[in-house]
Scaffold this active site. Structure first.
Site, PDB file in Angstrom:
ATOM      1  N   GLU A  79       0.696  -1.259   0.073  1.00  0.00           N
ATOM      2  CA  GLU A  79       0.071  -0.119   0.015  1.00  0.00           C
ATOM      3  C   GLU A  79       0.859   1.201   0.004  1.00  0.00           C
ATOM      4  O   GLU A  79       1.716   1.287   0.923  1.00  0.00           O
ATOM      5  CB  GLU A  79      -0.805  -0.003   1.126  1.00  0.00           C
ATOM      6  CG  GLU A  79      -2.030   1.257   1.357  1.00  0.00           C
ATOM      7  CD  GLU A  79      -2.856   0.920   2.468  1.00  0.00           C
ATOM      8  OE1 GLU A  79      -2.980  -0.006   2.963  1.00  0.00           O
ATOM      9  OE2 GLU A  79      -3.418   1.919   3.078  1.00  0.00           O
ATOM     10  N   LYS A 263      -6.773  -0.688  11.914  1.00  0.00           N
ATOM     11  CA  LYS A 263      -6.539  -1.278  10.748  1.00  0.00           C
ATOM     12  C   LYS A 263      -5.197  -0.190  10.134  1.00  0.00           C
ATOM     13  O   LYS A 263      -4.177  -0.587   9.926  1.00  0.00           O
ATOM     14  CB  LYS A 263      -7.585  -1.128   9.394  1.00  0.00           C
ATOM     15  CG  LYS A 263      -7.088  -1.784   8.147  1.00  0.00           C
ATOM     16  CD  LYS A 263      -6.470  -1.057   7.276  1.00  0.00           C
ATOM     17  CE  LYS A 263      -6.116  -1.588   5.857  1.00  0.00           C
ATOM     18  NZ  LYS A 263      -5.214  -0.793   4.923  1.00  0.00           N
ATOM     19  N   ASP A 279       4.954 -14.208  11.893  1.00  0.00           N
ATOM     20  CA  ASP A 279       3.428 -14.765  11.355  1.00  0.00           C
ATOM     21  C   ASP A 279       2.514 -13.333  11.711  1.00  0.00           C
ATOM     22  O   ASP A 279       2.166 -13.251  12.912  1.00  0.00           O
ATOM     23  CB  ASP A 279       2.977 -15.881  12.215  1.00  0.00           C
ATOM     24  CG  ASP A 279       1.773 -16.433  11.913  1.00  0.00           C
ATOM     25  OD1 ASP A 279       0.844 -15.810  11.387  1.00  0.00           O
ATOM     26  OD2 ASP A 279       1.394 -17.579  12.639  1.00  0.00           O
ATOM     27  N   HIS A 377      -1.996  10.981  -0.720  1.00  0.00           N
ATOM     28  CA  HIS A 377      -1.865   9.679  -1.310  1.00  0.00           C
ATOM     29  C   HIS A 377      -1.617   9.743  -2.830  1.00  0.00           C
ATOM     30  O   HIS A 377      -0.842   9.064  -3.404  1.00  0.00           O
ATOM     31  CB  HIS A 377      -3.252   8.771  -1.067  1.00  0.00           C
ATOM     32  CG  HIS A 377      -3.339   7.378  -1.490  1.00  0.00           C
ATOM     33  ND1 HIS A 377      -2.525   6.411  -0.587  1.00  0.00           N
ATOM     34  CD2 HIS A 377      -3.638   6.687  -2.377  1.00  0.00           C
ATOM     35  CE1 HIS A 377      -2.619   5.402  -1.134  1.00  0.00           C
ATOM     36  NE2 HIS A 377      -3.415   5.401  -2.269  1.00  0.00           N
TER      37      HIS A 377
HETATM   38  C1  MEV Z   1      -5.811   3.007   5.314  1.00  0.00           C
HETATM   39  O1  MEV Z   1      -5.114   1.913   5.024  1.00  0.00           O
HETATM   40  C2  MEV Z   1      -5.769   2.984   6.656  1.00  0.00           C
HETATM   41  C3  MEV Z   1      -6.586   4.252   7.281  1.00  0.00           C
HETATM   42  O2  MEV Z   1      -8.011   3.927   6.907  1.00  0.00           O
HETATM   43  C4  MEV Z   1      -6.568   4.212   8.614  1.00  0.00           C
HETATM   44  C5  MEV Z   1      -7.650   5.119   9.513  1.00  0.00           C
HETATM   45  O3  MEV Z   1      -8.806   5.503   8.966  1.00  0.00           O
HETATM   46  O4  MEV Z   1      -7.221   5.700  10.617  1.00  0.00           O
HETATM   47  C6  MEV Z   1      -6.222   5.639   6.662  1.00  0.00           C
END
Ligand code: MEV
Length: 424
Positions: A79, A263, A279, A377
């Site tokens: 990513e 995430k 792992d 991004h």
């Molecule tokens: C994207 O890979 C991760 C985000 O969505 C994390 C977040 O929203 O805090 C940008």
């Protein structure tokens, strides 16, 4: 590594970056520079039915100071923006002293499920009375690990009353796996001592397997950031700080947001876990189970403001990873990654991983509460494409900006713009 800043790293091309990294570290980082570092023959010795090797980009996050030490972070991830985000935040945090991190000893939990118990209370009494004997039997299974300072640390019993098969008794063995992740050692011990546990309890041992909710093996990271370092375009530092705390409150109140918040943390964590051959599914399972430990899914980090108005970030989660055993030893990139970070123990690696998770979380929140994540991004993606098309120096920025303005961010367009540039 005395200075993780690697001035100008970002603007170099691939070969220049490799050369600078080799010069700065004095290490042979060949496996990291190669395509995946793993031959098909090596891969065939790792899993079944191998026909090839899957590669991932491996980037280096710069600027990190963790527990007062500069460290370069290898991150394997597909990513865009993650490595840049971590490096950027690490730069801000180093201005306020860097990250602090600590990790528990490598205590894993192994579970033995006991069923068909005629008298669960009597079984519990018998098991507790034989605890010393049971732990000694565990230590006989892997004397080498005991010599290295590991081995059985405790035994706990849990009665599961809410199962349709109740009464079900679960024996938890707490086992120190020192510098390994420890799944193999724990599972071997559990399978070896299960007959003894059956004989003592009078029950039948069914599952004998480690738990990925490794909550005896937590790692914690924290940072304190002066608000002025958070200033961004029209946003004052204090405004960014307050919005970050507000964004955290959103995650704390809403599992839908908490999942995405976490995430973002795992973007950083997994990338280092993968680069070191560990792992990542185990770490993911542990992280999310820990996030739900209070019966509701919550953010793994916490953001607040201290009395001096500084932004304070804290992260805590189970991190069961090792520096010996499995792919950490057999994968050449994993070995080079560990050498790059100068990691000497599994605990030290867990501390680094936690710090990267917190950095990644701050990077995401900082972008989300200001410009949003798409602009940065897209800008980064455009730069990468310009570089892939052969742009260098100021040309990278010019071509990237042009593609962003046009709204056409593609390799072909970067190549056309390069062509037009060389003909002008
Ligand atoms: C994207 O890979 C991760 C985000 O969505 C994390 C977040 O929203 O805090 C940008």
């Amino acid at each position: 590594m005395t200075d993780s800043r690697l001035a100008g790293f970002y603007n170099l091309d691939l070969a220049q970056r490799q050369a600078l990294l080799t010069k700065e570290t004095g290490l042979d980082l060949g496996p990291i520079f190669g395509v995946g570092g793993l031959s098909a023959a090596q891969a065939a010795a790792m899993i079944e039915n191998v026909v090839g090797v899957f590669g991932l980009p491996l980037g280096i996050a710069a600027n990190f100071v963790i527990n007062g030490k500069d460290v370069l972070i290898p991150m394997a991830i597909e990513e865009a923006s993650v490595v840049a985000g971590a490096s950027h935040v690490a730069k801000l945090v180093r201005e306020s002293g860097g990250f602090r991190a600590e990790a528990d000893p490598s205590h894993m939990i192994g579970q033995i499920q006991l069923v068909d118990l005629v008298d669960p209370a009597a079984a519990e009494r018998a098991l507790l009375a034989a605890k010393t004997e049971i732990l000694a039997a565990c230590d006989e299974v892997n004397p080498r690990l005991v010599e290295l300072g590991g081995g059985a640390r405790g035994m706990e019993l849990r009665r599961l009353e809410h199962s349709p098969f109740a009464p079900m008794l679960v024996v938890h063995l707490i086992y120190d796996t020192v510098d390994s992740m420890g799944a193999n050692s724990v599972n071997t011990v559990l399978e070896s001592v299960a007959p003894m546990i059956e004989a003592i309890s009078g029950g039948r041992a069914r599952l004998r397997i480690l738990s990925n909710l490794a909550d005896r093996r937590l790692a914690r990271a924290s940072c304190t950031v002066r608000p002025e370092t958070l200033r961004f375009e029209q946003y004052a530092g204090t405004q960014v700080r307050d919005r970050i705390v507000e964004a955290w409150a959103f995650a704390a109140a809403d599992p839908y947001r908490a999942a995405t918040h976490n995430k973002g943390i795992m973007n950083g964590i997994d990338a280092v876990v993968i680069a070191t051959g560990n792992d990542w599914r185990a770490v993911e399972a542990g992280a999310h189970a820990y996030a739900a430990r209070r019966g509701r899914y919550e953010p793994l980090s916490r953001w607040s403001t201290d009395d001096q108005g500084q932004l304070v970030g804290e992260l805590e989660l189970p991190i069961a990873i090792g520096i010996v055993g499995g792919a950490t030893r057999s994968h050449p990139v994993a070995q080079a990654s560990l050498a790059l970070m100068q990691v000497r123990s599994a605990r030290q690696l867990a501390e680094i991983v936690a710090a990267v998770g917190l950095a990644q979380n701050l990077a995401a929140l900082r972008a989300l509460v200001t410009e949003g994540i798409q602009r940065g991004h897209m800008g980064l993606h455009a730069r990468q494409l310009a570089m892939s098309a052969g742009a260098s120096g100021v040309q990278i920025e010019q071509i990237a900006r042009r593609m962003v303005e046009e709204g056409v961010i593609a390799l072909e367009r970067a190549q056309e713009l390069m062509q037009a540039d060389s003909e002008a």
